[in-house]
Design a protein around this motif. Structure first.
Motif, PDB file in Angstrom:
ATOM      1  N   PHE A  24      15.123  11.516  26.699  1.00  0.00           N
ATOM      2  CA  PHE A  24      14.741  10.052  27.089  1.00  0.00           C
ATOM      3  C   PHE A  24      14.310   9.448  25.598  1.00  0.00           C
ATOM      4  CE2 PHE A  24      13.752  12.378  30.890  1.00  0.00           C
ATOM      5  CZ  PHE A  24      14.437  11.543  31.985  1.00  0.00           C
ATOM      6  N   SER A  25      15.117   8.225  25.704  1.00  0.00           N
ATOM      7  CA  SER A  25      14.398   7.500  24.342  1.00  0.00           C
ATOM      8  C   SER A  25      13.998   6.233  24.957  1.00  0.00           C
ATOM      9  CB  SER A  25      15.857   7.142  23.692  1.00  0.00           C
ATOM     10  OG  SER A  25      16.424   8.402  22.846  1.00  0.00           O
ATOM     11  N   ASN A 249      20.320   1.578  16.960  1.00  0.00           N
ATOM     12  CA  ASN A 249      21.226   2.122  15.867  1.00  0.00           C
ATOM     13  C   ASN A 249      21.310   3.618  15.760  1.00  0.00           C
ATOM     14  OD1 ASN A 249      21.747  -0.571  15.349  1.00  0.00           O
ATOM     15  ND2 ASN A 249      20.065  -0.988  13.870  1.00  0.00           N
ATOM     16  N   ASN A 250      19.940   4.214  15.942  1.00  0.00           N
ATOM     17  CA  ASN A 250      19.995   5.391  15.836  1.00  0.00           C
ATOM     18  C   ASN A 250      20.833   6.587  16.701  1.00  0.00           C
ATOM     19  OD1 ASN A 250      18.160   4.867  17.716  1.00  0.00           O
ATOM     20  ND2 ASN A 250      16.791   6.429  17.183  1.00  0.00           N
ATOM     21  N   VAL A 251      21.336   5.822  17.790  1.00  0.00           N
ATOM     22  CA  VAL A 251      22.107   6.728  18.670  1.00  0.00           C
ATOM     23  C   VAL A 251      23.465   6.183  18.991  1.00  0.00           C
ATOM     24  CG1 VAL A 251      19.838   7.415  20.086  1.00  0.00           C
ATOM     25  CG2 VAL A 251      21.183   5.253  20.788  1.00  0.00           C
ATOM     26  N   LYS A 257      24.422   9.941  24.644  1.00  0.00           N
ATOM     27  CA  LYS A 257      23.624   8.907  24.598  1.00  0.00           C
ATOM     28  C   LYS A 257      22.147   9.080  25.229  1.00  0.00           C
ATOM     29  CE  LYS A 257      27.525   5.556  25.663  1.00  0.00           C
ATOM     30  NZ  LYS A 257      27.963   4.509  26.545  1.00  0.00           N
ATOM     31  N   SER A 258      21.546   8.610  24.583  1.00  0.00           N
ATOM     32  CA  SER A 258      20.019   8.516  25.153  1.00  0.00           C
ATOM     33  C   SER A 258      19.641   8.342  26.435  1.00  0.00           C
ATOM     34  CB  SER A 258      19.172   8.105  24.261  1.00  0.00           C
ATOM     35  OG  SER A 258      19.267   6.271  24.325  1.00  0.00           O
ATOM     36  N   GLU A 289      23.022   5.701  32.486  1.00  0.00           N
ATOM     37  CA  GLU A 289      22.029   6.738  31.692  1.00  0.00           C
ATOM     38  C   GLU A 289      20.532   6.730  32.121  1.00  0.00           C
ATOM     39  OE1 GLU A 289      24.160   4.584  29.604  1.00  0.00           O
ATOM     40  OE2 GLU A 289      25.558   6.365  29.864  1.00  0.00           O
ATOM     41  N   THR A 290      20.349   6.136  33.396  1.00  0.00           N
ATOM     42  CA  THR A 290      18.956   5.823  33.883  1.00  0.00           C
ATOM     43  C   THR A 290      18.361   6.734  34.840  1.00  0.00           C
ATOM     44  OG1 THR A 290      19.173   3.447  33.424  1.00  0.00           O
ATOM     45  CG2 THR A 290      17.445   4.107  35.132  1.00  0.00           C
ATOM     46  N   VAL A 291      17.385   7.201  34.814  1.00  0.00           N
ATOM     47  CA  VAL A 291      16.717   7.884  35.708  1.00  0.00           C
ATOM     48  C   VAL A 291      15.568   7.117  36.551  1.00  0.00           C
ATOM     49  CG1 VAL A 291      15.190  10.155  36.487  1.00  0.00           C
ATOM     50  CG2 VAL A 291      17.486  10.023  34.538  1.00  0.00           C
ATOM     51  N   LEU A 292      15.673   6.943  37.663  1.00  0.00           N
ATOM     52  CA  LEU A 292      14.598   6.458  38.637  1.00  0.00           C
ATOM     53  C   LEU A 292      13.772   7.139  39.405  1.00  0.00           C
ATOM     54  CD1 LEU A 292      17.476   4.383  38.960  1.00  0.00           C
ATOM     55  CD2 LEU A 292      15.669   2.794  39.834  1.00  0.00           C
ATOM     56  N   LEU A 293      12.354   7.021  39.153  1.00  0.00           N
ATOM     57  CA  LEU A 293      11.479   7.662  40.022  1.00  0.00           C
ATOM     58  C   LEU A 293      10.826   6.655  41.091  1.00  0.00           C
ATOM     59  CD1 LEU A 293       9.361   9.449  36.998  1.00  0.00           C
ATOM     60  CD2 LEU A 293      11.369  10.384  38.128  1.00  0.00           C
ATOM     61  N   VAL A 294      11.010   6.974  42.146  1.00  0.00           N
ATOM     62  CA  VAL A 294      10.586   5.930  43.101  1.00  0.00           C
ATOM     63  C   VAL A 294       9.822   6.447  44.480  1.00  0.00           C
ATOM     64  CG1 VAL A 294      11.749   4.224  44.652  1.00  0.00           C
ATOM     65  CG2 VAL A 294      12.914   4.868  42.716  1.00  0.00           C
ATOM     66  N   PRO A 295       8.621   6.060  44.714  1.00  0.00           N
ATOM     67  CA  PRO A 295       8.059   6.285  45.606  1.00  0.00           C
ATOM     68  C   PRO A 295       8.649   6.255  47.242  1.00  0.00           C
ATOM     69  CG  PRO A 295       6.736   4.632  44.672  1.00  0.00           C
ATOM     70  CD  PRO A 295       7.977   4.740  44.042  1.00  0.00           C
ATOM     71  N   SER A 296       8.731   7.370  48.031  1.00  0.00           N
ATOM     72  CA  SER A 296       9.546   7.443  49.086  1.00  0.00           C
ATOM     73  C   SER A 296       9.210   6.727  50.185  1.00  0.00           C
ATOM     74  CB  SER A 296       9.602   9.035  49.332  1.00  0.00           C
ATOM     75  OG  SER A 296       8.437   9.332  49.993  1.00  0.00           O
ATOM     76  N   ALA A 297       9.726   6.189  51.084  1.00  0.00           N
ATOM     77  CA  ALA A 297       9.812   5.532  52.299  1.00  0.00           C
ATOM     78  C   ALA A 297       8.519   6.278  53.039  1.00  0.00           C
ATOM     79  CB  ALA A 297      10.687   5.529  53.239  1.00  0.00           C
ATOM     80  N   LYS A 298       8.425   7.588  52.875  1.00  0.00           N
ATOM     81  CA  LYS A 298       7.523   8.374  53.676  1.00  0.00           C
ATOM     82  C   LYS A 298       6.277   8.047  53.131  1.00  0.00           C
ATOM     83  CE  LYS A 298       6.063  13.195  54.640  1.00  0.00           C
ATOM     84  NZ  LYS A 298       6.207  14.474  54.501  1.00  0.00           N
TER      85      LYS A 298
END
Length: 357
Positions: A24-25, A249-251, A257-258, A289-298
């Protein structure tokens, strides 16, 4: 308790290399006021453990509450800073009918408490955790603090946005207050003008206050050091949950890809403030390129009142009930941190769901 989503490229990368902080960048922080409380445990875990002792840059990009969080993460003790933010915000109490001036004054008090001492210098001089605060410069009627004029301008924004999000650029420009060594650039297909300003110790609190100055609720910020005169308001007007891509610029010339890590209180991000109640979806290409961390409905159902905190709690609940509710939510979010830690230890990549807007 925790749902994990990943765009196509992010999922493929993690399947090949595992889930590790080096991938992750970028780190995103959305607007949403106290809705952020549901991410409190994750924030403490990520910046007290997962990203601890990191040596290569992580770009922290946030609007409104997301900017306030970024300003905590870039301090020498990010966990202590984010705890101050949560505690101070949760205990904020207004009069029965607060004015824009009162709410703005309370925000200034919060800034002075959370970002005390050398906090601004720590954030500005941090070459690893690089903060970026997104602010909207307003034009036309939206630049007035008078509620009648501003309300008319915002009504115009709603109508323009309903026709085409691109038309909002007639009323708003995006200002990014960035770490002085940042090379990150925002690219979107909607044509907003991007102004990149160096974040300094002298404009730090001004930019933060502007990024969280909610229209019709708080006074706008008329002066930000190093910036042109104008009216600056909540960055969430343009970038509520984000609908853009990031270039560094650095990637740019790198084969890999970051990735972007995005703890979020919703699995359905909305581009801008005026999309909150619309059916418009963010573009899938911006979440590849995105990872989402999401509180569940439970998890959300298990909270008091069966919902996440929001600004309506200030008016719909008495102060004691609201504060106890919010403090309970902050405590419960430790469960999300435990879930993420278990996921990382076990590397159970199969638990990641494909993100499809």
């Amino acid at each position: 308790m925790l749902d994990i989503y990943a765009g196509e490229h992010a999922l493929k990368t993690i399947q090949e290399q595992g889930f590790k902080q080096e991938l992750f960048s970028n780190f995103l922080g959305a607007s949403g006021g106290p809705k952020w409380f549901t991410l409190f445990g994750l924030d403490k875990y990520l910046f007290g453990h997962f990203f601890n002792n990191r040596t290569h840059e992580l770009n922290l990009i946030g609007s409104s509450a997301g900017a306030f969080r970024a300003a905590c993460f870039a301090q020498k003790d990010p966990v202590a800073a984010i705890e101050r933010l949560a505690d101070c915000y949760a205990h904020t109490v207004y009069s029965a009918k607060p004015t824009m001036a009162e709410i703005s004054a309370k925000a200034v008090e919060l800034l002075d408490y959370v970002y005390q001492g050398d906090a601004a210098k720590e954030v500005v001089n941090n070459d690893v955790m690089k903060a970026h605060f997104i602010v909207a410069q307003c034009h036309g009627l939206t630049a007035f603090d008078n509620k009648v004029a501003q309300g008319a301008g915002l009504l115009g924004s709603m109508l323009l946005n309903k026709i085409d999000r691109r038309f909002l650029r007639w009323q708003y420009k995006r200002f990014i207050y960035a770490n002085p060594t940042s090379s990150t650039k925002i690219s979107d297909p909607y044509g907003f003008t991007n102004h990149y300003e160096k974040l300094t110790a002298s404009n730090f609190k001004q930019a933060l206050l502007a990024s969280g100055s909610i229209p019709m609720v708080m006074s706008g910020v008329k002066k930000i050091n190093s910036s042109a005169k104008g009216m600056y308001r909540d960055g969430g007007i343009i970038d509520y949950h984000f609908d853009f891509s990031l270039n560094q610029n650095n990637v740019l010339n790198s084969k890999d890809k970051s990735l972007t890590l995005y703890p979020h209180f919703s699995d359905t991000p909305k581009a801008g403030w005026f999309d909150k109640n619309s059916q418009r979806k963010v573009l899938a290409q911006h979440y590849q390129e995105t990872v989402l961390l999401v509180p569940s409905a439970k998890f959300i159902k298990s909270l008091p009142f069966g919902k996440i905190p929001d600004r309506n709690d200030f008016t719909q609940l008495d102060a004691k009930t609201r504060i106890n509710y919010w403090l309970k939510v902050l405590t419960e979010t430790e469960k999300l941190a435990e879930c993420l830690h278990e996921f990382i230890i076990n590397q159970d990549i199969n638990k990641i769901r494909a993100f499809t807007p």
